[in-house]
Design a protein around this motif. Structure first.
Motif, PDB file in Angstrom:
ATOM      1  N   LYS A   1      47.547  19.572 -31.857  1.00 26.61           N
ATOM      2  CA  LYS A   1      48.485  18.523 -31.475  1.00 26.61           C
ATOM      3  C   LYS A   1      47.868  17.137 -31.646  1.00 26.61           C
ATOM      4  N   VAL A   2      48.741  16.135 -31.816  1.00 28.66           N
ATOM      5  CA  VAL A   2      48.283  14.760 -31.989  1.00 28.66           C
ATOM      6  C   VAL A   2      48.910  13.869 -30.918  1.00 28.66           C
ATOM      7  N   THR A   3      48.212  12.781 -30.602  1.00 35.72           N
ATOM      8  CA  THR A   3      48.772  11.739 -29.750  1.00 35.72           C
ATOM      9  C   THR A   3      49.196  10.570 -30.636  1.00 35.72           C
ATOM     10  N   HIS A   4      50.041   9.698 -30.107  1.00 39.36           N
ATOM     11  CA  HIS A   4      50.571   8.616 -30.937  1.00 39.36           C
ATOM     12  C   HIS A   4      51.103   7.496 -30.065  1.00 39.36           C
ATOM     13  N   PHE A   5      51.677   6.465 -30.719  1.00 36.03           N
ATOM     14  CA  PHE A   5      51.984   5.224 -30.021  1.00 36.03           C
ATOM     15  C   PHE A   5      53.211   5.281 -29.120  1.00 36.03           C
ATOM     16  N   VAL A   6      53.889   6.419 -29.044  1.00 34.79           N
ATOM     17  CA  VAL A   6      54.932   6.575 -28.029  1.00 34.79           C
ATOM     18  C   VAL A   6      54.506   7.590 -26.971  1.00 34.79           C
ATOM     19  N   SER A   7      53.718   8.579 -27.354  1.00 33.13           N
ATOM     20  CA  SER A   7      53.225   9.505 -26.333  1.00 33.13           C
ATOM     21  C   SER A   7      52.241   8.814 -25.391  1.00 33.13           C
ATOM     22  N   GLU A   8      51.492   7.831 -25.915  1.00 31.82           N
ATOM     23  CA  GLU A   8      50.517   7.132 -25.058  1.00 31.82           C
ATOM     24  C   GLU A   8      51.191   6.355 -23.923  1.00 31.82           C
ATOM     25  N   PRO A   9      52.223   5.527 -24.175  1.00 31.88           N
ATOM     26  CA  PRO A   9      52.909   4.905 -23.035  1.00 31.88           C
ATOM     27  C   PRO A   9      53.677   5.900 -22.170  1.00 31.88           C
ATOM     28  N   SER A  10      54.133   7.003 -22.759  1.00 32.89           N
ATOM     29  CA  SER A  10      54.751   8.047 -21.939  1.00 32.89           C
ATOM     30  C   SER A  10      53.763   8.554 -20.901  1.00 32.89           C
ATOM     31  N   TYR A  11      52.512   8.589 -21.285  1.00 32.97           N
ATOM     32  CA  TYR A  11      51.432   9.039 -20.397  1.00 32.97           C
ATOM     33  C   TYR A  11      51.073   7.964 -19.376  1.00 32.97           C
ATOM     34  N   PHE A  12      50.778   6.739 -19.844  1.00 39.18           N
ATOM     35  CA  PHE A  12      50.268   5.755 -18.893  1.00 39.18           C
ATOM     36  C   PHE A  12      51.354   5.232 -17.951  1.00 39.18           C
ATOM     37  N   GLN A  13      52.638   5.296 -18.343  1.00 37.30           N
ATOM     38  CA  GLN A  13      53.666   4.795 -17.444  1.00 37.30           C
ATOM     39  C   GLN A  13      53.800   5.661 -16.190  1.00 37.30           C
ATOM     40  N   VAL A  14      53.449   6.945 -16.279  1.00 36.71           N
ATOM     41  CA  VAL A  14      53.457   7.797 -15.089  1.00 36.71           C
ATOM     42  C   VAL A  14      52.370   7.337 -14.114  1.00 36.71           C
ATOM     43  N   TYR A  15      51.232   6.920 -14.650  1.00 30.92           N
ATOM     44  CA  TYR A  15      50.161   6.411 -13.791  1.00 30.92           C
ATOM     45  C   TYR A  15      50.541   5.065 -13.162  1.00 30.92           C
ATOM     46  N   LEU A  16      51.264   4.219 -13.892  1.00 34.32           N
ATOM     47  CA  LEU A  16      51.743   2.970 -13.307  1.00 34.32           C
ATOM     48  C   LEU A  16      52.755   3.257 -12.195  1.00 34.32           C
ATOM     49  N   PHE A  17      53.614   4.247 -12.412  1.00 31.73           N
ATOM     50  CA  PHE A  17      54.539   4.708 -11.376  1.00 31.73           C
ATOM     51  C   PHE A  17      53.751   5.154 -10.146  1.00 31.73           C
ATOM     52  N   LYS A  18      52.706   5.926 -10.361  1.00 34.01           N
ATOM     53  CA  LYS A  18      51.866   6.387  -9.256  1.00 34.01           C
ATOM     54  C   LYS A  18      51.295   5.207  -8.472  1.00 34.01           C
ATOM     55  N   GLN A  19      50.758   4.221  -9.179  1.00 33.14           N
ATOM     56  CA  GLN A  19      50.159   3.063  -8.517  1.00 33.14           C
ATOM     57  C   GLN A  19      51.192   2.312  -7.683  1.00 33.14           C
ATOM     58  N   ALA A  20      52.403   2.190  -8.206  1.00 34.72           N
ATOM     59  CA  ALA A  20      53.454   1.493  -7.473  1.00 34.72           C
ATOM     60  C   ALA A  20      53.868   2.266  -6.227  1.00 34.72           C
ATOM     61  N   VAL A  21      54.098   3.560  -6.382  1.00 32.97           N
ATOM     62  CA  VAL A  21      54.542   4.379  -5.253  1.00 32.97           C
ATOM     63  C   VAL A  21      53.457   4.466  -4.184  1.00 32.97           C
ATOM     64  N   ALA A  22      52.199   4.451  -4.610  1.00 35.23           N
ATOM     65  CA  ALA A  22      51.088   4.546  -3.655  1.00 35.23           C
ATOM     66  C   ALA A  22      51.060   3.366  -2.692  1.00 35.23           C
TER      67      ALA A  22
END
Length: 415
Positions: free
Chosen positions: A311-332
């Protein structure tokens, strides 16, 4: 524990059935507020697993699930687990809207991660604006949108084109052919591109749009051959990217003389078409899989370990990944009783993190993201060589093509 896609879908269906008979959930009875119940935070995951854009959206689903699993394995958000409800909108905007309503009203998700095309985002937008819910959109898009109910983590035109277009004109010339899929994103990107080209003294010899899922490009390739543009600027998406590249190569055209320069061709489409069909062509994006950073090595290794070494990563899968972490930071930041979409929106303003591409940050004014533009050239092995990166991260300007319009915290203003 790792969960398979099939298991997730079964689980989501079961959860919906139980919810109808009184299963604890996030939303309260009047649907106006949200709260964490029984240590769970329910979110929607709305990416196409079938249809013409599944070639790219399935990987966005995988990146989202990877981030959720990692967060849960590390203890969740203040001890609360994220529970994903997965839906397949099948690459159809109407189905996107239907599934969004289900996730917001029936499943009562506190936020939803989803969409690739602007057509699908536009289809779900009324649902989130009417219900005061929050949609996390990871895709590069055309800008010209100002919503308090969307967090935009993909690039807008100035973050992909401001360096790319002048660089291409200097390297290859001023005669351009614009080819895109027939919906709002390619047309608005081309509108911005034409403004840049005009300022550079370049000309557009043709501008053409094909239906989503289009696979017969012989007439387009014939026009390439007859018009001989210096640059073919492509905003074709989905399966059509594969067909266009293969037919370009079959016609014997030379990317050294007439390259395709794309905003939408990633490692994922290259893997589908084969590296030889993509070799020599260019893409502008904030992220490439080969980017060398500790955060990216961790992301790539984790993605491959979870979903397969091929499998490969790319310029849309990367923000799909990091936006969940930003969601986590906000909810925390929030107490369980305060976990509502409006509160998450306020908490995420100004949030930053070191993502695989570099430091990213949510702009307070417009809920778009500061990103790191890069230019890559594809090689025959399916990966890109990064030829240029911006000297600093770039502010998102979703209305840069319309200088009298501005997206602010108060909403859209005109001057």
């Amino acid at each position: 524990m790792k969960i398979t896609r099939r298991g997730f879908i079964r689980g989501a269906a079961a959860a919906g059935a139980i919810g109808a008979t009184g299963f604890p959930h996030i939303w309260n009875k009047n649907l106006s507020l949200a709260r964490a119940a029984d240590g769970e935070i329910k979110v929607g995951v709305l990416f196409s697993l079938t249809g013409t854009t599944a070639i790219i959206e399935e990987s966005l689903n995988k990146a989202t699930i990877l981030a959720i699993e990692e967060i849960n394995a590390a203890g969740g958000i203040n001890g609360m687990k994220i529970v994903p409800v997965i839906e397949d909108p099948a690459s159809d905007p109407a189905t996107f809207a239907e599934k969004a309503r289900k996730l917001v009203l029936s499943d009562r998700c506190v936020s939803v991660f989803g969409s690739y095309t602007s057509a699908s985002r536009k289809a779900v937008l009324p649902v989130f604006e009417k219900r005061e819910n929050l949609y996390f959109y990871p895709t590069l898009y055309e800008g010209r949108e100002c919503s308090k109910n969307v967090v935009y983590t993909g690039a807008v035109p100035n973050q992909q084109q401001d360096e790319f277009v002048p660089w291409l004109v200097e390297k290859f010339g001023k005669k351009w052919y614009l080819i895109g899929s027939n919906y709002i994103y390619p047309k608005e990107e081309n509108n911005y591109c034409k403004k840049l080209l005009e300022g550079l003294g370049a000309e557009v010899v043709a501008e053409e749009y094909v239906p989503l899922g289009h696979s017969e490009f012989s007439s387009v390739v014939n026009k390439f051959q007859s018009l001989q543009p210096n640059v073919i600027f492509s905003t074709v998406v989905g399966d059509s990217v594969v067909a266009l590249h293969r037919q370009y190569r079959a016609a014997g055209l030379d990317p050294a003389k007439m390259p395709m320069a794309s905003l939408t061709t990633s490692e994922n489409e290259v893997a589908a078409m084969g590296g030889e069909a993509a070799a020599g062509h260019f893409t502008s994006a904030p992220y490439f899989m080969v980017w060398d950073s500790p955060e990216n090595r961790k992301f790539v290794d984790a993605y491959k370990a979870r979903w397969g070494q091929d499998k490969v990563t790319h310029f849309v899968s990367e923000p799909s990944y990091f936006q969940v972490y930003l969601f986590k930071q906000a909810v925390a930041k929030l107490a369980p009783s305060d976990i509502t979409p409006p509160n998450i929106r306020e908490a995420i303003k100004g949030e930053s993190m070191i993502a695989p591409q570099g430091k990213v940050q949510i702009e307070r004014e417009n809920l778009h993201t500061w990103l790191w533009p890069k230019i890559g050239q594809c090689k025959s092995d399916g990966q890109f060589e990064i030829l240029k990166q911006s000297a600093t991260w770039l502010k998102p300007e979703p209305y840069k093509a319309y200088p009298n319009m501005h997206c602010t915290e108060a909403g859209l203003t005109e001057s």
